[in-house]
Motif scaffolding. Structure first.
Motif, PDB file in Angstrom:
ATOM      1  N   CYS A 129      -8.281 -29.937  -3.097  1.00 15.25           N
ATOM      2  CA  CYS A 129      -7.884 -29.130  -1.951  1.00 15.25           C
ATOM      3  C   CYS A 129      -7.430 -30.009  -0.797  1.00 15.25           C
ATOM      4  O   CYS A 129      -7.460 -31.231  -0.881  1.00 15.25           O
ATOM      5  CB  CYS A 129      -9.064 -28.272  -1.507  1.00 15.25           C
ATOM      6  N   VAL A 130      -7.033 -29.346   0.293  1.00 13.26           N
ATOM      7  CA  VAL A 130      -6.863 -30.005   1.584  1.00 13.26           C
ATOM      8  C   VAL A 130      -7.736 -29.250   2.575  1.00 13.26           C
ATOM      9  O   VAL A 130      -7.976 -28.051   2.431  1.00 13.26           O
ATOM     10  CB  VAL A 130      -5.392 -30.045   2.073  1.00 13.26           C
ATOM     11  N   ILE A 131      -8.230 -29.952   3.578  1.00 12.00           N
ATOM     12  CA  ILE A 131      -9.056 -29.344   4.614  1.00 12.00           C
ATOM     13  C   ILE A 131      -8.132 -28.904   5.755  1.00 12.00           C
ATOM     14  O   ILE A 131      -7.303 -29.682   6.234  1.00 12.00           O
ATOM     15  CB  ILE A 131     -10.115 -30.330   5.141  1.00 12.00           C
ATOM     16  N   VAL A 132      -8.276 -27.640   6.163  1.00 17.72           N
ATOM     17  CA  VAL A 132      -7.459 -27.085   7.243  1.00 17.72           C
ATOM     18  C   VAL A 132      -8.174 -27.366   8.562  1.00 17.72           C
ATOM     19  O   VAL A 132      -9.256 -26.830   8.805  1.00 17.72           O
ATOM     20  CB  VAL A 132      -7.256 -25.565   7.047  1.00 17.72           C
ATOM     21  N   PRO A 133      -7.599 -28.210   9.412  1.00 20.32           N
ATOM     22  CA  PRO A 133      -8.278 -28.580  10.655  1.00 20.32           C
ATOM     23  C   PRO A 133      -8.399 -27.405  11.621  1.00 20.32           C
ATOM     24  O   PRO A 133      -7.473 -26.600  11.745  1.00 20.32           O
ATOM     25  CB  PRO A 133      -7.393 -29.686  11.236  1.00 20.32           C
ATOM     26  N   GLU A 134      -9.559 -27.291  12.272  1.00 15.37           N
ATOM     27  CA  GLU A 134      -9.811 -26.292  13.313  1.00 15.37           C
ATOM     28  C   GLU A 134      -9.507 -24.874  12.867  1.00 15.37           C
ATOM     29  O   GLU A 134      -9.146 -24.012  13.659  1.00 15.37           O
ATOM     30  CB  GLU A 134      -9.011 -26.639  14.582  1.00 15.37           C
ATOM     31  N   SER A 135      -9.671 -24.601  11.574  1.00 17.07           N
ATOM     32  CA  SER A 135      -9.291 -23.291  11.032  1.00 17.07           C
ATOM     33  C   SER A 135     -10.200 -22.167  11.494  1.00 17.07           C
ATOM     34  O   SER A 135      -9.746 -21.040  11.702  1.00 17.07           O
ATOM     35  CB  SER A 135      -9.249 -23.339   9.504  1.00 17.07           C
ATOM     36  N   GLY A 136     -11.499 -22.448  11.664  1.00 11.18           N
ATOM     37  CA  GLY A 136     -12.416 -21.407  12.117  1.00 11.18           C
ATOM     38  C   GLY A 136     -12.015 -20.879  13.483  1.00 11.18           C
ATOM     39  O   GLY A 136     -12.012 -19.664  13.714  1.00 11.18           O
ATOM     40  N   ASP A 137     -11.655 -21.786  14.384  1.00 13.56           N
ATOM     41  CA  ASP A 137     -11.206 -21.374  15.715  1.00 13.56           C
ATOM     42  C   ASP A 137      -9.852 -20.673  15.641  1.00 13.56           C
ATOM     43  O   ASP A 137      -9.626 -19.662  16.293  1.00 13.56           O
ATOM     44  CB  ASP A 137     -11.105 -22.579  16.653  1.00 13.56           C
ATOM     45  N   PHE A 138      -8.935 -21.214  14.834  1.00 14.97           N
ATOM     46  CA  PHE A 138      -7.587 -20.652  14.732  1.00 14.97           C
ATOM     47  C   PHE A 138      -7.633 -19.217  14.206  1.00 14.97           C
ATOM     48  O   PHE A 138      -6.967 -18.331  14.743  1.00 14.97           O
ATOM     49  CB  PHE A 138      -6.713 -21.528  13.822  1.00 14.97           C
ATOM     50  N   PHE A 139      -8.419 -18.979  13.134  1.00 17.22           N
ATOM     51  CA  PHE A 139      -8.472 -17.648  12.523  1.00 17.22           C
ATOM     52  C   PHE A 139      -9.563 -16.762  13.123  1.00 17.22           C
ATOM     53  O   PHE A 139      -9.600 -15.564  12.859  1.00 17.22           O
ATOM     54  CB  PHE A 139      -8.670 -17.760  11.011  1.00 17.22           C
ATOM     55  N   GLY A 140     -10.460 -17.342  13.896  1.00 12.68           N
ATOM     56  CA  GLY A 140     -11.520 -16.565  14.523  1.00 12.68           C
ATOM     57  C   GLY A 140     -12.582 -16.097  13.539  1.00 12.68           C
ATOM     58  O   GLY A 140     -13.266 -15.110  13.782  1.00 12.68           O
ATOM     59  N   THR A 141     -12.731 -16.814  12.422  1.00 13.96           N
ATOM     60  CA  THR A 141     -13.729 -16.441  11.425  1.00 13.96           C
ATOM     61  C   THR A 141     -14.129 -17.660  10.609  1.00 13.96           C
ATOM     62  O   THR A 141     -13.363 -18.621  10.497  1.00 13.96           O
ATOM     63  CB  THR A 141     -13.207 -15.332  10.482  1.00 13.96           C
ATOM     64  N   ARG A 142     -15.325 -17.581  10.053  1.00 13.31           N
ATOM     65  CA  ARG A 142     -15.785 -18.595   9.104  1.00 13.31           C
ATOM     66  C   ARG A 142     -15.881 -17.979   7.716  1.00 13.31           C
ATOM     67  O   ARG A 142     -16.542 -18.526   6.830  1.00 13.31           O
ATOM     68  CB  ARG A 142     -17.132 -19.157   9.538  1.00 13.31           C
ATOM     69  N   LYS A 143     -15.215 -16.854   7.508  1.00 11.05           N
ATOM     70  CA  LYS A 143     -15.175 -16.177   6.212  1.00 11.05           C
ATOM     71  C   LYS A 143     -13.866 -16.539   5.507  1.00 11.05           C
ATOM     72  O   LYS A 143     -12.970 -17.117   6.111  1.00 11.05           O
ATOM     73  CB  LYS A 143     -15.271 -14.668   6.413  1.00 11.05           C
ATOM     74  N   PRO A 144     -13.736 -16.207   4.203  1.00  8.87           N
ATOM     75  CA  PRO A 144     -12.468 -16.466   3.502  1.00  8.87           C
ATOM     76  C   PRO A 144     -11.294 -15.780   4.204  1.00  8.87           C
ATOM     77  O   PRO A 144     -11.442 -14.698   4.774  1.00  8.87           O
ATOM     78  CB  PRO A 144     -12.701 -15.873   2.113  1.00  8.87           C
ATOM     79  N   VAL A 145     -10.129 -16.435   4.160  1.00  6.70           N
ATOM     80  CA  VAL A 145      -8.916 -15.928   4.799  1.00  6.70           C
ATOM     81  C   VAL A 145      -7.771 -16.038   3.794  1.00  6.70           C
ATOM     82  O   VAL A 145      -7.487 -17.122   3.288  1.00  6.70           O
ATOM     83  CB  VAL A 145      -8.564 -16.741   6.069  1.00  6.70           C
TER      84      VAL A 145
END
Length: 97
Positions: A29-45
């Motif tokens: 995989c690749v790690i998506v930086p700051e994704s929790g803040d960007f998507f506003g969730t820590r759930k699957p997107v």
């Protein structure tokens, strides 16, 4: 790529990251930086976009630390001629629901 569902949301997140093997899951995989803040969730997107210009759809999986991993299927890695340690350019352009 199939047509986007009518409830798809346009997004614009670009980044470069190395292809890694995630320690806990074993996913490539690749790690998506700051994704929790960007998507506003820590759930699957569910998302769509491009990796090195090749279109894809995937589900970002939460890492538990506020980031998500983007699994790269073997077929896509073969098309890209990329493997662990190689860098890829990612553009996430749709959030699917």
């Amino acid at each position: 790529m199939p047509a986007a569902p009518s409830n798809a949301q346009a997004i614009d997140k670009k980044f470069s990251a190395p292809v890694i093997k995630e320690n806990n899951s074993g996913w490539i995989c690749v790690i998506v930086p700051e994704s929790g803040d960007f998507f506003g969730t820590r759930k699957p997107v569910k998302i769509a976009g491009t990796v090195d210009g090749h279109e894809f759809q995937a589900t970002l999986l939460p890492m538990g630390d506020g980031t998500h991993m983007l699994p790269l299927k073997a077929a896509l890695r073969k098309t890209l001629k990329k493997d662990q340690g190689d860098s890829v350019d990612v553009h996430l352009n749709q959030r699917l629901s």
